[in-house]
Design an enzyme around this catalytic site. Sequence first.
Site, short mmCIF file in Angstrom:
data_model
loop_
_atom_site.label_atom_id
_atom_site.label_comp_id
_atom_site.label_asym_id
_atom_site.label_seq_id
_atom_site.Cartn_x
_atom_site.Cartn_y
_atom_site.Cartn_z
N SER A 151 0.86 -1.18 0.00
CA SER A 151 0.00 0.00 0.00
C SER A 151 0.89 1.23 0.00
O SER A 151 2.11 1.12 0.22
CB SER A 151 -0.85 -0.05 1.28
N TYR A 164 -2.78 -1.14 10.13
CA TYR A 164 -2.71 -1.33 8.68
C TYR A 164 -1.36 -0.84 8.16
O TYR A 164 -0.69 -1.50 7.36
CB TYR A 164 -3.87 -0.54 8.03
N1 LIG Z 1 -8.54 -0.43 -2.18
C1 LIG Z 1 -7.44 0.28 -2.00
O1 LIG Z 1 -7.40 1.51 -2.18
C2 LIG Z 1 -6.17 -0.40 -1.61
C3 LIG Z 1 -5.00 0.36 -1.60
C4 LIG Z 1 -3.80 -0.23 -1.24
C5 LIG Z 1 -3.78 -1.58 -0.90
N2 LIG Z 1 -4.93 -2.30 -0.91
C6 LIG Z 1 -4.84 -3.70 -0.54
O2 LIG Z 1 -5.33 -4.49 -1.60
C7 LIG Z 1 -5.91 -5.69 -1.06
C8 LIG Z 1 -7.34 -5.84 -1.56
O3 LIG Z 1 -8.08 -4.70 -1.17
P1 LIG Z 1 -9.55 -4.39 -1.74
O4 LIG Z 1 -9.71 -2.93 -1.67
O5 LIG Z 1 -9.76 -5.13 -3.00
O6 LIG Z 1 -10.42 -5.03 -0.54
P2 LIG Z 1 -11.93 -5.58 -0.53
O7 LIG Z 1 -12.70 -5.06 -1.69
O8 LIG Z 1 -12.43 -5.32 0.84
O9 LIG Z 1 -11.71 -7.17 -0.73
C9 LIG Z 1 -10.99 -7.90 0.22
C10 LIG Z 1 -11.03 -9.37 -0.13
O10 LIG Z 1 -10.27 -10.09 0.86
C11 LIG Z 1 -11.11 -11.12 1.42
N3 LIG Z 1 -10.66 -11.40 2.80
C12 LIG Z 1 -10.65 -10.55 3.85
N4 LIG Z 1 -10.18 -11.18 4.93
C13 LIG Z 1 -9.88 -12.44 4.56
C14 LIG Z 1 -9.36 -13.58 5.23
N5 LIG Z 1 -9.03 -13.54 6.54
N6 LIG Z 1 -9.18 -14.73 4.54
C15 LIG Z 1 -9.49 -14.79 3.21
N7 LIG Z 1 -9.98 -13.75 2.53
C16 LIG Z 1 -10.19 -12.59 3.19
C17 LIG Z 1 -12.52 -10.57 1.27
O11 LIG Z 1 -13.51 -11.58 1.32
P3 LIG Z 1 -14.30 -12.00 2.68
O12 LIG Z 1 -14.46 -10.75 3.49
O13 LIG Z 1 -15.58 -12.54 2.15
O14 LIG Z 1 -13.44 -13.04 3.33
C18 LIG Z 1 -12.42 -9.96 -0.13
O15 LIG Z 1 -12.51 -10.96 -1.13
C19 LIG Z 1 -5.78 -5.57 0.46
O16 LIG Z 1 -4.58 -6.20 0.90
C20 LIG Z 1 -5.67 -4.08 0.68
O17 LIG Z 1 -5.01 -3.74 1.88
C21 LIG Z 1 -6.12 -1.75 -1.24
#
Ligand SMILES: NC(=O)c1ccc[n+]([C@@H]2O[C@H](COP(=O)([O-])OP(=O)(O)OC[C@H]3O[C@@H](n4cnc5c(N)ncnc54)[C@H](OP(=O)(O)O)[C@@H]3O)[C@@H](O)[C@H]2O)c1
Length: 260
Positions: A151, A164
């Site tokens: 991130s 985080y």
């Molecule tokens: N969106 C951003 O701006 C952003 C920026 C930088 C980094 N990131 C990183 O990118 C990654 C994805 O983010 P996103 O925004 O796509 O998040 P999201 O839309 O909330 O999706 C998260 C996914 O992870 C799954 N998950 C959560 N906890 C889990 C666990 N313990 N075991 C297995 N699966 C799990 C969720 O499914 P369930 O809840 O159904 O398990 C979902 O499929 C994360 O690591 C986040 O920190 C995101």
Amino acid sequence: MNTNNTSPLFDLHGHTALITGSTRGIGLALAQGLGHAGASVIVNSRQQSAVDEAVAKLTALGIDVHGAAFDVADEASVEAAFEVFDKQALGIDVLINNAGIQHRQPMLELGLGDWNRVINTNLTAAFLVGRAAAKRMIARGKGGKIINIGSLTSEAARATVAPYTVAKGGIKMLSKAMAAEWAQFNIQANSIGPGYILTDMNQALVNNPNFDAWVKASNPAQRWGKPEELVGTAIYLASAASNYVNGQIIYVDGGWLSVL
Ligand SMILES: NC(=O)c1ccc[n+]([C@@H]2O[C@H](COP(=O)([O-])OP(=O)(O)OC[C@H]3O[C@@H](n4cnc5c(N)ncnc54)[C@H](OP(=O)(O)O)[C@@H]3O)[C@@H](O)[C@H]2O)c1
């Protein structure tokens, strides 16, 4: 065989990729992107119904896809999932440690339970899944690719997201630790650091006019990123194109971290 008109360097046919947390958001976009580059993909989350839905969506796009519902932060669940992969003869060539959660609260009010939950899901899980995948990559003797999703907070802190920030800083160093120990087995471990991307995780921030304005003002691209904009970097780090790249983090942030 590469049936696209792209360079064979980026071809993922014959490779199996496990993308954790891939039922929505960035993970689903990465599963689709790697699938279109030729990979067989395994989608994951904690919920079987969401996994089934993602499998159906990707299958409809012509992608070879398997589903595996397990909690990446739970060691026994991770080990059990990999035992099933072994029985199914699913050898994982590419692992993307993408599953993650957010929890916003000032540190003075933060409880240990929420601290541990975020650290366990966003950092310890990448070790647990990475260890299980690397053991098998080493045993198969073909090497492999590990991509850990960091991130902007792998580099810089922001108020109210301390665990985080600490976890994502750790992700950057975990990739280096993996490179230090596993490069000799032809495993490349690198990180991607996305900027602010439009996903469910950020919906509350998108809906907040002040935050939305801050994102657009702070970022030279003057907009939020889209999940599919991470695909090119993921294909690069998953493919032969990056065979001598190890322990690095690539920020895909519209230039955010390059400006004052
Ligand atoms: N969106 C951003 O701006 C952003 C920026 C930088 C980094 N990131 C990183 O990118 C990654 C994805 O983010 P996103 O925004 O796509 O998040 P999201 O839309 O909330 O999706 C998260 C996914 O992870 C799954 N998950 C959560 N906890 C889990 C666990 N313990 N075991 C297995 N699966 C799990 C969720 O499914 P369930 O809840 O159904 O398990 C979902 O499929 C994360 O690591 C986040 O920190 C995101």
